[in-house]
Design a protein around this motif. Structure first.
Motif, mmCIF file in Angstrom:
data_model
loop_
_atom_site.group_PDB
_atom_site.id
_atom_site.type_symbol
_atom_site.label_atom_id
_atom_site.label_comp_id
_atom_site.label_asym_id
_atom_site.label_seq_id
_atom_site.Cartn_x
_atom_site.Cartn_y
_atom_site.Cartn_z
ATOM 1 N N GLU A 166 -33.428 -128.764 -46.901
ATOM 2 C CA GLU A 166 -32.954 -127.576 -46.186
ATOM 3 C C GLU A 166 -32.302 -127.962 -44.856
ATOM 4 O O GLU A 166 -31.268 -127.415 -44.481
ATOM 5 C CB GLU A 166 -34.103 -126.601 -45.939
ATOM 6 N N ALA A 167 -32.903 -128.913 -44.141
ATOM 7 C CA ALA A 167 -32.357 -129.358 -42.854
ATOM 8 C C ALA A 167 -30.982 -130.004 -43.055
ATOM 9 O O ALA A 167 -30.059 -129.756 -42.271
ATOM 10 C CB ALA A 167 -33.310 -130.340 -42.174
ATOM 11 N N ARG A 168 -30.844 -130.814 -44.109
ATOM 12 C CA ARG A 168 -29.544 -131.437 -44.400
ATOM 13 C C ARG A 168 -28.492 -130.386 -44.732
ATOM 14 O O ARG A 168 -27.357 -130.480 -44.275
ATOM 15 C CB ARG A 168 -29.665 -132.424 -45.561
ATOM 16 N N ALA A 169 -28.870 -129.409 -45.533
ATOM 17 C CA ALA A 169 -27.932 -128.343 -45.899
ATOM 18 C C ALA A 169 -27.505 -127.572 -44.657
ATOM 19 O O ALA A 169 -26.316 -127.259 -44.491
ATOM 20 C CB ALA A 169 -28.565 -127.407 -46.921
ATOM 21 N N ASN A 170 -28.455 -127.280 -43.775
ATOM 22 C CA ASN A 170 -28.123 -126.575 -42.531
ATOM 23 C C ASN A 170 -27.203 -127.408 -41.651
ATOM 24 O O ASN A 170 -26.260 -126.888 -41.045
ATOM 25 C CB ASN A 170 -29.393 -126.211 -41.761
ATOM 26 N N GLU A 171 -27.465 -128.716 -41.580
ATOM 27 C CA GLU A 171 -26.634 -129.615 -40.772
ATOM 28 C C GLU A 171 -25.206 -129.672 -41.318
ATOM 29 O O GLU A 171 -24.232 -129.599 -40.557
ATOM 30 C CB GLU A 171 -27.247 -131.026 -40.772
ATOM 31 N N LEU A 172 -25.074 -129.761 -42.651
ATOM 32 C CA LEU A 172 -23.734 -129.786 -43.257
ATOM 33 C C LEU A 172 -22.997 -128.477 -43.010
ATOM 34 O O LEU A 172 -21.796 -128.482 -42.710
ATOM 35 C CB LEU A 172 -23.839 -130.073 -44.754
ATOM 36 N N ALA A 173 -23.701 -127.359 -43.116
ATOM 37 C CA ALA A 173 -23.081 -126.053 -42.880
ATOM 38 C C ALA A 173 -22.618 -125.943 -41.429
ATOM 39 O O ALA A 173 -21.527 -125.427 -41.144
ATOM 40 C CB ALA A 173 -24.052 -124.934 -43.221
ATOM 41 N N LEU A 174 -23.439 -126.434 -40.490
ATOM 42 C CA LEU A 174 -23.081 -126.403 -39.075
ATOM 43 C C LEU A 174 -21.860 -127.270 -38.804
ATOM 44 O O LEU A 174 -20.949 -126.862 -38.088
ATOM 45 C CB LEU A 174 -24.273 -126.861 -38.232
ATOM 46 N N ARG A 175 -21.828 -128.472 -39.396
ATOM 47 C CA ARG A 175 -20.666 -129.360 -39.224
ATOM 48 C C ARG A 175 -19.400 -128.709 -39.737
ATOM 49 O O ARG A 175 -18.354 -128.774 -39.099
ATOM 50 C CB ARG A 175 -20.891 -130.681 -39.999
ATOM 51 N N GLU A 176 -19.498 -128.087 -40.926
ATOM 52 C CA GLU A 176 -18.325 -127.437 -41.510
ATOM 53 C C GLU A 176 -17.865 -126.276 -40.630
ATOM 54 O O GLU A 176 -16.668 -126.105 -40.392
ATOM 55 C CB GLU A 176 -18.659 -126.933 -42.915
ATOM 56 N N ALA A 177 -18.818 -125.502 -40.110
ATOM 57 C CA ALA A 177 -18.458 -124.386 -39.228
ATOM 58 C C ALA A 177 -17.784 -124.895 -37.966
ATOM 59 O O ALA A 177 -16.776 -124.331 -37.506
ATOM 60 C CB ALA A 177 -19.701 -123.578 -38.878
ATOM 61 N N ASN A 178 -18.304 -125.989 -37.382
ATOM 62 C CA ASN A 178 -17.694 -126.586 -36.185
ATOM 63 C C ASN A 178 -16.288 -127.101 -36.482
ATOM 64 O O ASN A 178 -15.376 -126.942 -35.669
ATOM 65 C CB ASN A 178 -18.569 -127.712 -35.620
ATOM 66 N N GLN A 179 -16.127 -127.723 -37.638
ATOM 67 C CA GLN A 179 -14.812 -128.263 -38.006
ATOM 68 C C GLN A 179 -13.805 -127.112 -38.160
ATOM 69 O O GLN A 179 -12.664 -127.222 -37.692
ATOM 70 C CB GLN A 179 -14.922 -129.046 -39.327
ATOM 71 N N ARG A 180 -14.219 -126.020 -38.778
ATOM 72 C CA ARG A 180 -13.313 -124.869 -38.948
ATOM 73 C C ARG A 180 -12.959 -124.256 -37.605
ATOM 74 O O ARG A 180 -11.834 -123.829 -37.382
ATOM 75 C CB ARG A 180 -13.960 -123.834 -39.864
ATOM 76 N N MET A 181 -13.961 -124.216 -36.695
ATOM 77 C CA MET A 181 -13.674 -123.686 -35.363
ATOM 78 C C MET A 181 -12.668 -124.585 -34.636
ATOM 79 O O MET A 181 -11.743 -124.102 -33.978
ATOM 80 C CB MET A 181 -14.964 -123.559 -34.538
ATOM 81 N N ASP A 182 -12.841 -125.914 -34.771
ATOM 82 C CA ASP A 182 -11.901 -126.863 -34.162
ATOM 83 C C ASP A 182 -10.500 -126.672 -34.728
ATOM 84 O O ASP A 182 -9.504 -126.675 -33.992
ATOM 85 C CB ASP A 182 -12.354 -128.316 -34.386
ATOM 86 N N GLU A 183 -10.423 -126.504 -36.060
ATOM 87 C CA GLU A 183 -9.114 -126.308 -36.691
ATOM 88 C C GLU A 183 -8.476 -124.998 -36.226
ATOM 89 O O GLU A 183 -7.264 -124.934 -36.023
ATOM 90 C CB GLU A 183 -9.271 -126.310 -38.223
ATOM 91 N N PHE A 184 -9.305 -124.002 -36.069
ATOM 92 C CA PHE A 184 -8.789 -122.693 -35.636
ATOM 93 C C PHE A 184 -8.243 -122.799 -34.225
ATOM 94 O O PHE A 184 -7.199 -122.309 -33.882
ATOM 95 C CB PHE A 184 -9.914 -121.656 -35.717
#
Length: 184
Positions: A166-184
């Motif tokens: 669960e912690a890994r899944a949350n970490e991956l989701a957070l990374r993806e959200a950060n990457q999308r925010m950076d791209e935006f």
């Protein structure tokens, strides 16, 4: 889980618990073996595995277990002290309060073993011979304690693996959200 909601027993925990309950019964004999886990924060009991129950009795056990707590088994100060010190208990189920709780199962004596990791109680393993008179030998009592400790380790390992996933899944989701925010 939400307040008031009964947490579900994860399938992997159920599967491991069921196999261990079956193994316990095949090694020790007896009519029934049950394993419950303990919610650390509340002391609430959750059904994990049951072997040897009639289907309607198992359903009743699964429904009633979450409505009980540790006080069910530790109904006197002496029993509580012995139980939390890791002693395997042989309880007279023909006397209150166990008599009322176990009435549908016709239990005379109930073997109760704490499943502990260090000082943390993670669950309870029980074994009974139904109405049959059975004198538990010191070897059986020792074996029940060892099985309870092993079962605690397996169930705790499963919980830790689940939390890590669960912690890994949350970490991956957070990374993806950060990457999308950076791209935006």
């Amino acid at each position: 889980s939400h307040d008031g909601e009964i947490p579900a027993t994860p399938y992997a925990t159920y599967s491991i618990g069921q196999r261990l309950a079956e193994l316990t019964r095949s090694i020790m004999g007896g009519n029934r073996v049950s394993i419950v886990s303990v919610v650390q924060e509340t002391g609430q009991l959750l059904p994990v595995a049951a072997v040897g129950f009639l289907p309607e009795h198992e359903q009743q056990w699964r429904e009633s277990t979450p409505k009980t707590s540790l006080q069910t088994y530790s109904y006197s100060e002496t029993i509580t002290t012995r139980f939390f010190s890791g002693e395997v208990l042989i309880l007279d189920a023909t006397q209150p309060p166990l008599r009322d709780m176990l009435a549908p199962y016709n239990v005379r004596t109930l073997l109760v073993a704490a499943m502990q990791i260090g000082n943390n109680l993670t669950g309870i393993l029980t074994l009974d011979y139904g109405e049959q008179e059975h004198e538990y030998t010191p070897e059986e009592i020792g074996l029940a304690g060892a099985i309870a400790r092993l079962t605690a380790i397996f169930i705790e390992r499963d919980r830790l693996l689940r939390e890590r996933t669960e912690a890994r899944a949350n970490e991956l989701a957070l990374r993806e959200a950060n990457q999308r925010m950076d791209e935006f």
